[in-house]
Design a protein around this motif. Structure first.
Motif, PDB file in Angstrom:
ATOM      1  N   LEU A  73       0.814  -1.218   0.000  1.00 53.77           N
ATOM      2  CA  LEU A  73       0.000   0.000   0.000  1.00 53.77           C
ATOM      3  C   LEU A  73       0.845   1.264   0.000  1.00 53.77           C
ATOM      4  CD1 LEU A  73      -2.754  -1.100   2.565  1.00 53.77           C
ATOM      5  CD2 LEU A  73      -2.925  -1.028   0.072  1.00 53.77           C
ATOM      6  N   GLY A  74       2.135   1.144   0.293  1.00 49.74           N
ATOM      7  CA  GLY A  74       3.007   2.311   0.280  1.00 49.74           C
ATOM      8  C   GLY A  74       2.747   3.280   1.416  1.00 49.74           C
ATOM      9  N   PHE A  75       2.227   2.780   2.535  1.00 59.74           N
ATOM     10  CA  PHE A  75       1.920   3.644   3.672  1.00 59.74           C
ATOM     11  C   PHE A  75       3.182   3.986   4.460  1.00 59.74           C
ATOM     12  CE2 PHE A  75      -2.662   1.861   4.248  1.00 59.74           C
ATOM     13  CZ  PHE A  75      -3.102   2.702   3.230  1.00 59.74           C
ATOM     14  N   TYR A  77       4.558   4.633   8.397  1.00 56.74           N
ATOM     15  CA  TYR A  77       4.158   3.961   9.632  1.00 56.74           C
ATOM     16  C   TYR A  77       2.985   4.687  10.295  1.00 56.74           C
ATOM     17  CZ  TYR A  77       8.348   1.060   9.371  1.00 56.74           C
ATOM     18  OH  TYR A  77       9.301   0.161   8.967  1.00 56.74           O
ATOM     19  N   GLU A  78       2.972   6.009  10.201  1.00 53.30           N
ATOM     20  CA  GLU A  78       1.869   6.791  10.777  1.00 53.30           C
ATOM     21  C   GLU A  78       0.560   6.463  10.071  1.00 53.30           C
ATOM     22  OE1 GLU A  78       0.257   8.909  13.552  1.00 53.30           O
ATOM     23  OE2 GLU A  78       2.454   9.087  13.431  1.00 53.30           O
ATOM     24  N   GLN A  79       0.590   6.391   8.748  1.00 56.80           N
ATOM     25  CA  GLN A  79      -0.619   6.061   7.979  1.00 56.80           C
ATOM     26  C   GLN A  79      -1.057   4.630   8.255  1.00 56.80           C
ATOM     27  OE1 GLN A  79       1.125   6.971   4.175  1.00 56.80           O
ATOM     28  NE2 GLN A  79      -0.041   8.868   3.956  1.00 56.80           N
ATOM     29  N   LEU A  80      -0.089   3.716   8.353  1.00 55.32           N
ATOM     30  CA  LEU A  80      -0.434   2.325   8.631  1.00 55.32           C
ATOM     31  C   LEU A  80      -1.096   2.192   9.996  1.00 55.32           C
ATOM     32  CD1 LEU A  80      -0.320  -0.648   7.817  1.00 55.32           C
ATOM     33  CD2 LEU A  80       1.990  -0.765   8.778  1.00 55.32           C
ATOM     34  N   ALA A  81      -0.571   2.914  10.988  1.00 55.14           N
ATOM     35  CA  ALA A  81      -1.171   2.870  12.323  1.00 55.14           C
ATOM     36  C   ALA A  81      -2.616   3.358  12.290  1.00 55.14           C
ATOM     37  CB  ALA A  81      -0.344   3.723  13.292  1.00 55.14           C
ATOM     38  N   ARG A 409       7.169   0.917  -8.776  1.00 52.56           N
ATOM     39  CA  ARG A 409       6.025   1.834  -8.694  1.00 52.56           C
ATOM     40  C   ARG A 409       5.011   1.396  -7.641  1.00 52.56           C
ATOM     41  NH1 ARG A 409       1.675   0.625 -11.191  1.00 52.56           N
ATOM     42  NH2 ARG A 409       2.837  -0.726 -12.612  1.00 52.56           N
ATOM     43  N   ALA A 410       4.691   0.108  -7.615  1.00 55.59           N
ATOM     44  CA  ALA A 410       3.613  -0.371  -6.749  1.00 55.59           C
ATOM     45  C   ALA A 410       4.086  -0.931  -5.416  1.00 55.59           C
ATOM     46  CB  ALA A 410       2.792  -1.443  -7.487  1.00 55.59           C
ATOM     47  N   PHE A 411       5.382  -1.229  -5.295  1.00 55.85           N
ATOM     48  CA  PHE A 411       5.879  -1.843  -4.063  1.00 55.85           C
ATOM     49  C   PHE A 411       7.032  -1.064  -3.443  1.00 55.85           C
ATOM     50  CE2 PHE A 411       3.695  -5.091  -6.438  1.00 55.85           C
ATOM     51  CZ  PHE A 411       2.906  -5.703  -5.477  1.00 55.85           C
ATOM     52  N   GLY A 412       7.228   0.169  -3.892  1.00 56.80           N
ATOM     53  CA  GLY A 412       8.135   1.087  -3.217  1.00 56.80           C
ATOM     54  C   GLY A 412       9.605   0.904  -3.480  1.00 56.80           C
ATOM     55  N   ALA A 413       9.998   0.009  -4.415  1.00 53.67           N
ATOM     56  CA  ALA A 413      11.414  -0.284  -4.608  1.00 53.67           C
ATOM     57  C   ALA A 413      12.137   0.757  -5.458  1.00 53.67           C
ATOM     58  CB  ALA A 413      11.595  -1.668  -5.229  1.00 53.67           C
ATOM     59  N   ALA A 414      11.480   1.843  -5.825  1.00 54.68           N
ATOM     60  CA  ALA A 414      12.190   2.914  -6.527  1.00 54.68           C
ATOM     61  C   ALA A 414      13.211   3.559  -5.586  1.00 54.68           C
ATOM     62  CB  ALA A 414      11.208   3.963  -7.049  1.00 54.68           C
TER      63      ALA A 414
END
Length: 446
Positions: A73-75, A77-81, A409-414
């Motif tokens: 989701l690319g959140f 930690y604050e957004q995930l919480a 793009r979708a899993f943050g590995a950029a």
């Protein structure tokens, strides 16, 4: 003591009927069918020194699922919480007890305890399972490399010198709290920041005039650091916090010294400093300078990976320095042969991997086709393929570009956003593991 699994499932578990809710339900079932991953992660949280009483905190299962949720989701930690406290679907997927809503700091500290080696083993376990189940086909394999960026600003000598002055001065200012000994020093942080700003925005002639002043400040701060270190060693009582302070001071002192040296060579002496000798960040000092072409310069680490027909990543390695692609071809085949236990029938790679030696080695291992997208120095006759076969494999190779694009793009590995070299590697492996799991949820059997 932390539990591996939650002792009892909640009666309020519910997934939304939205397509993402359906996908998370399927992903949850896939994780349940991969017990090896949970065993690897649970081993990270075993601490025999902790008594098996009191609060247990997040289970290892919940930590793993929160990691997978965060990567796809690319959140932050604050957004995930927030979403874990707000969404029933996310809480159900993470297997959180009804009374528990983890905070940002809790999520960060637990997820980051998982080492990159553990995530690499988890990725390997998933890949082996998918091969044995026939989900992954190794009839054809495509290989390519890319760069994952470090989480740093574009480097400049003036900013690196300012960072060194700032960090070392901050450590000296905190000496009383950390070591019990108050170190007197001349604070150059404000002056260095102003001077670095002026250099950054000045024309070249003005830069050359200002750099000696900034170098003089940096050398002064190094002398203050050396004097402060001697005072602490000779006068302060030994303590854990004091030793950490000394280690941090030595670390940043050495890095700042290297920045001073490279600035003198580059700016004052006009010397062209090799990429291998340069420091581009005091905080992510592991970062490599990757030059692709004449103008494309990236800061991070090269990764070498392979994918098969359905797009699953079968092998991945994080390289040090900027090795040529030719040297990265055979390690992928060795990994498939000796770790995964199965070699592909046909392999196709980018033109940068092309060499007659790689063709010969691949054929000697039993591969039927060894093809390179651009036959640089290796003709079709030397590859031993007809034009029709070459074109078909070349078109197949193009799919790896889409796999790399989705991974970034979708899993943050950029850009790897976790700190330190281990953090960088853990982030990349977490992205690759999540990529395969989500792809299985989308494309795998129901």
């Amino acid at each position: 003591m932390r539990e591996a699994r939650n002792a009892q499932a909640s009666i309020f578990e519910h997934y939304s009927n939205h397509e993402y809710g359906v996908r998370l339900r399927k992903l949850s079932e896939i994780l349940d069918r991969q017990p090896e991953i949970l065993e690897l992660v649970a081993a990270e949280f075993i601490d025999t020194s902790v008594s098996a009483v009191g609060r247990t905190g997040l289970s290892a299962e919940s930590v793993l699922r929160c990691l997978v949720l965060r990567q796809q989701l690319g959140f932050s930690y604050e957004q995930l919480a927030f979403h874990l406290s707000d969404s029933v679907t996310y809480r159900t997927f993470a297997r959180l007890p009804a009374h528990l809503s983890p905070s940002r700091s809790c999520l960060q500290s637990t997820i980051r305890r998982i080492r990159p080696e553990t995530l690499a083993q988890a990725h390997q376990a998933v890949t082996c399972n998918l091969i044995s189940q026939g989900v992954i086909s190794l009839d054809k394999l495509r290989i390519d490399s890319t760069v994952v960026a470090s989480h740093i600003a574009p480097p400049s000598d003036s900013q690196l010198l300012n960072d060194g002055v700032r960090v070392i001065s901050r450590l000296l200012a905190k000496s009383k709290t950390e070591t019990g000994l108050n170190i007197r020093f001349t604070d150059k942080r404000k002056a260095a920041k102003s001077l670095a700003f002026r250099i950054f925005n000045a024309k070249k002639a003005t830069k050359d005039e200002l750099y000696p002043d900034l170098l003089k400040m940096a050398r002064l701060v190094l002398k203050q650091a050396d004097r402060g270190r001697r005072q602490v060693i000779e006068g302060a009582e030994a303590s854990v916090s004091g030793q950490k302070w000394l280690d941090a001071l030595a670390h940043y002192r050495d890095l700042t010294s290297r920045v001073i040296e490279q600035t003198e060579r580059r700016v004052i002496q006009g010397e062209k400093v090799p990429s291998s000798d340069k420091i581009v960040s005091l905080f992510e000092s592991h970062t490599d300078i990757i030059v692709k072409g004449f103008r494309d310069v990236q800061y991070g680490h090269k990764i070498n990976l392979s994918s098969e027909e359905s797009g699953f990543i079968t092998a991945l390695s994080i390289e040090d320095g900027n090795p040529g692609d030719k040297t990265l071809f055979l390690p992928v085949l060795d990994y498939h042969q000796f770790v995964l236990g199965k070699l592909p029938r046909s392999v196709v790679a980018d033109g940068g991997y092309a060499s007659q030696a790689n063709v010969a080695a691949g054929r000697a291992m039993g591969l039927k086709h060894v093809v390179f997208h651009k036959p640089v120095g290796v003709s079709l006759t030397a590859m031993g393929v007809k034009s029709k076969t070459f074109n078909a494999l070349r078109h197949f190779r193009a799919g790896v570009e889409g796999n790399i694009s989705e991974l970034k793009r979708a899993f943050g590995a950029a850009k790897a956003r976790w700190k330190g070299h281990d953090g960088f590697k853990a982030f990349v492996w977490a992205s690759a593991l999540t990529y395969n799991l989500v792809r299985l949820a989308r494309l795998g059997p129901d």
